[in-house]
Design an enzyme around this catalytic site. Sequence first.
Site, PDB file in Angstrom:
ATOM      1  N   SER A 130       0.843  -1.196   0.000  1.00 20.75           N
ATOM      2  CA  SER A 130       0.000   0.000   0.000  1.00 20.75           C
ATOM      3  C   SER A 130       0.881   1.250   0.000  1.00 20.75           C
ATOM      4  O   SER A 130       1.730   1.396  -0.880  1.00 20.75           O
ATOM      5  CB  SER A 130      -0.928  -0.059   1.213  1.00 20.75           C
ATOM      6  N   ARG A 180     -12.127   6.459   9.574  1.00 19.87           N
ATOM      7  CA  ARG A 180     -11.576   5.105   9.592  1.00 19.87           C
ATOM      8  C   ARG A 180     -12.601   4.091   9.105  1.00 19.87           C
ATOM      9  O   ARG A 180     -12.260   3.125   8.437  1.00 19.87           O
ATOM     10  CB  ARG A 180     -11.120   4.753  11.002  1.00 19.87           C
ATOM     11  N   ASP A 191      -8.426  -6.875  -4.596  1.00 20.61           N
ATOM     12  CA  ASP A 191      -8.088  -5.520  -4.145  1.00 20.61           C
ATOM     13  C   ASP A 191      -8.653  -4.516  -5.146  1.00 20.61           C
ATOM     14  O   ASP A 191      -8.129  -4.360  -6.243  1.00 20.61           O
ATOM     15  CB  ASP A 191      -6.563  -5.391  -4.040  1.00 20.61           C
ATOM     16  N   HIS A 232      -7.922  -5.177  -0.267  1.00 20.96           N
ATOM     17  CA  HIS A 232      -6.637  -4.504  -0.095  1.00 20.96           C
ATOM     18  C   HIS A 232      -5.888  -5.011   1.143  1.00 20.96           C
ATOM     19  O   HIS A 232      -4.661  -5.050   1.162  1.00 20.96           O
ATOM     20  CB  HIS A 232      -6.879  -2.989   0.006  1.00 20.96           C
ATOM     21  N   ASP A 233      -6.623  -5.410   2.162  1.00 18.87           N
ATOM     22  CA  ASP A 233      -6.007  -5.943   3.383  1.00 18.87           C
ATOM     23  C   ASP A 233      -5.180  -7.196   3.139  1.00 18.87           C
ATOM     24  O   ASP A 233      -4.419  -7.614   4.017  1.00 18.87           O
ATOM     25  CB  ASP A 233      -7.099  -6.291   4.414  1.00 18.87           C
TER      26      ASP A 233
END
Lengths: 194, 388
Positions: free
Chosen positions: B161, B230, B324, B357-358
């Site tokens: 990232s 968040r 992602d 994405h994690d």
Amino acid sequence: MIRLDYEIIADIIEPGSKVLDLGCGDGELLSLLKQKKDCRGTGIEISPEEIFKCMERGVSVAQGSIDSDFDVYEDKRFDYVILNESLQQVLNIEKVLSESLRIGKKVIVGIPNFCDVRARFQLFFMGKVPVTESLPYKWYNTPNLRFLSLKDFRDFCFEKGINIEKACYLSEGRKVLWCTNLFADSGIFVLKRG
Amino acid sequence: MPNQGCRKRLSVSNKTVVQTQYVTFSDDITLKSGARLGPVTVAYETYGQLNTEKSNAILILHAFTGDAHAAFYHEGAKDPGWWDAMIGPGKAFDTNKYFFICPNVLGSCKGTTGPMSVDPKTAKPYGLTFPVITIEDMVDVQKHLLDHLGIKKLLSCAGGSMGGMQAMTWALRYPEMLHSSIVIAACHRHTAQQIAFHEVGRQAVMADPDWKGGNYYGTTVPASGLSLARMIGHITYMSWMSMEQKFGRKLRDKDKLGYDLSKDFEVQSYLEYRGKSFVDRFDANSYLYLTKAMDYFDLAEGRKLGEVFQDVKADLLVISFTSDWLYPSSQSQEMVRALKANDVDVSYVEIKSDYGHDAFLVEFEDQTRVISNYLAKVQKERVLGRNL
């Protein structure tokens, strides 16, 4: 034990060459060329599992389809472009070959023969789509999209004005010297732009 | 001379304990914007042993809200560092073979100078007087750290990232200083969609009355704004599939729908929990500055990417993940193609994952297969000079 087709291709390629292996599988050939011929090689492969094997062998590889990156390369970027056991699995054969001949000074093509004696026997006497050592798949799970004989390929090259600089014919791990389209289960061709 | 061994010892529970170290550079640094900033303190951790030739150093670059604590345990801590699954003895980043340095980025709130730090000129926290920083500035500060540690050339640098953006920037900004770079789940420029998500997050923070133009230090922090930011961010880090698998339409502490505006669904409570716990560990102004740094990220800046990559001398490994959608594979592929055009030795792997994405934080098995072998290859070919 090194596969005979790999050995033949490694013999053809000059030391220190820059090589692009399209459909490089588990990277065994690229690894061999690196070790034996000090080649600078890179591969393209679509199967994730094969990519992991390439990484384990320490060869450079990019995941993608064979025809995804031709446009990034200028003419004659590579000394050799290799299409071993992969050309019959692409849809746009003419584009892949002409682009390979553009970005490579020479192109090495390895193809299975769909019309060798065993295949013809199965087709004629058994009435079944052939399954042989070089054509190990069944009709329902074959990745092959194009079904051609060695003769078909030679005719194709003639029609398209592609020079066949050298040809080698194999059957079950041995070289075949005569009646190749009948006895050889696969062929390796060194091509050059006409 | 700094201690270049791994500062660690075995605690009673058999967990390897590490400590964050700090170094302060007293001279001002000039930022990409032209602004000057100084002194700059960098928080960093090291793992493994630097060899006598200093040829086995690898820089680990963290993502947006990460920190210098990438692996092992802090004294008394229950959880290890954020990439502990990847860094350690026999792991993808093998501490038996290599020496790792993980610095906290400039602008963060985890020990390296950022908006929360005290400005020596005013003896107050910088707040919004902190200059706007870029990914390039983060990399420049890391270069200072390497100079301080006496490391002239990295075996590799690696990050996911925002860490991947730094890894790519390293290859362009200091081409002579690294043998390879590992760019994971990243991009070469932030797109409109990526900027848009960040903007919504920033607006959430700034709309919180407790934000007070960034001057909230010592008073109530803008908790609801930061927590909302968040929550939005967290949605972008997951995938449709991972949310479906984790929550589906599961109800929270209920047998049936409430038909009111209270929280019915598991996913609602999860996001709320994620948002709230984030407030305890991250500074709202850092959130603004770091998202802005990523939004400014654009390696080509109007030129062709192919031209920009001309000076790359490192080998590259690019990794993306199928699900992602925040940093999609297509962006990685664009980079790979531009690198190929410049004859860079580049490998590209798209790892199948449902984690969105994690994935770079959780898909450690496949990443390990790729990265451990890749580092061995780089060391063999570029450091030992053997084509074996």
